[in-house]
Design an enzyme around this catalytic site. Structure first.
Site: not given
Ligand code: BEZ
Length: 238
Positions: A54, A137
């Site tokens: 991330c 995601r």
């Protein structure tokens, strides 16, 4: 909404209005998608603050923010963490992290806090087979009228390709502006597919096109040139 203790996970659909929500972000409150009317927007989720994949994604997206904004596209992130975690993580990224030549990266687009998972559930960002506690995601590309135009999902372990997301935004806008479709791996300057929707009448007209602009290999496969500058001049602000 919960039914018989089973959480209900909904999923936005391409071609339908983006589900509306109000939320707190690192840049203040937002009313989505109303606040983004007139702009394209990428709403994307990430599994958790203070995680490495991330972090690399946020640095990359933040470094490309101006490029996306130049294509009239705003960025909005989300994870099921709280606001203070978001703020601390983004500060750490700016102060300490270097990745692929990027450093001192400041994330200035909003990052939504979603500790109740209300937005994550609305947008189908939770995939229990992957994780019960983290969003996958997910990427939603939403047009200036608030319609969902593209949805892409990646698992926890796989960082996204942000050049591809930029290509998606440009290709969607090119399709709208020039009434064409974009073939595999299309990039501005490549030939495009004409027209988007096939019908016998349209196909006949294409086959008989005398302008020389369209090349038909058969009734279902016609292409034409679309100059890179023409595309970019129409889409990019500068
Ligand atoms: C990461 O961003 O590094 C990550 C997050 C959740 C699970 C696995 C990796």
């Amino acid at each position: 909404m919960e039914e018989m203790n089973q959480p209900v996970y909904s999923l936005p659909r391409i071609g339908e209005p983006a589900p509306a929500f109000k939320a707190v972000t690192t840049q203040g409150d937002i009313n989505f998608p109303a606040d983004y009317k007139g702009s394209w927007v990428i709403l994307f989720s990430h599994p958790a603050d203070f995680t490495p994949v991330c972090t690399s994604e946020f640095m990359t997206f933040a470094s490309m923010e101006e490029q996306f904004n130049n294509a009239n596209c705003k960025l909005v992130g989300l994870s099921v963490d709280g606001l203070y975690s978001h703020i601390a993580w983004l500060r750490t990224i700016k102060d300490k992290i270097e990745y692929k030549g990027m450093k001192n990266v400041e994330v200035t687009f909003p990052l939504i806090e979603d500790i109740t998972m209300e937005v994550a559930k609305k947008y189908g960002m939770l995939m229990p087979g992957e994780s019960n506690t983290k969003a996958v995601r997910a990427v939603f590309v939403i047009d200036p009228k608030g319609i969902v135009r593209t949805i892409i999902y990646y698992p926890l372990s796989l960082g996204r390709n942000f050049d591809e997301l930029y290509r998606v935004v440009i290709a969607l806008q090119a399709a709208d502006e020039f009434n064409i479709a974009t073939p595999a791996d299309w990039r501005p300057g490549d030939d495009v597919i004409v027209p988007t929707a096939g019908s016998c009448g349209v196909a006949k007209q294409r086959m008989e096109d005398k302008s020389g602009e369209t090349t038909c290999y058969d009734w279902f496969f016609c292409t034409k040139k679309l100059d890179k500058d023409t595309v970019l001049k129409k889409i990019l602000k500068k």
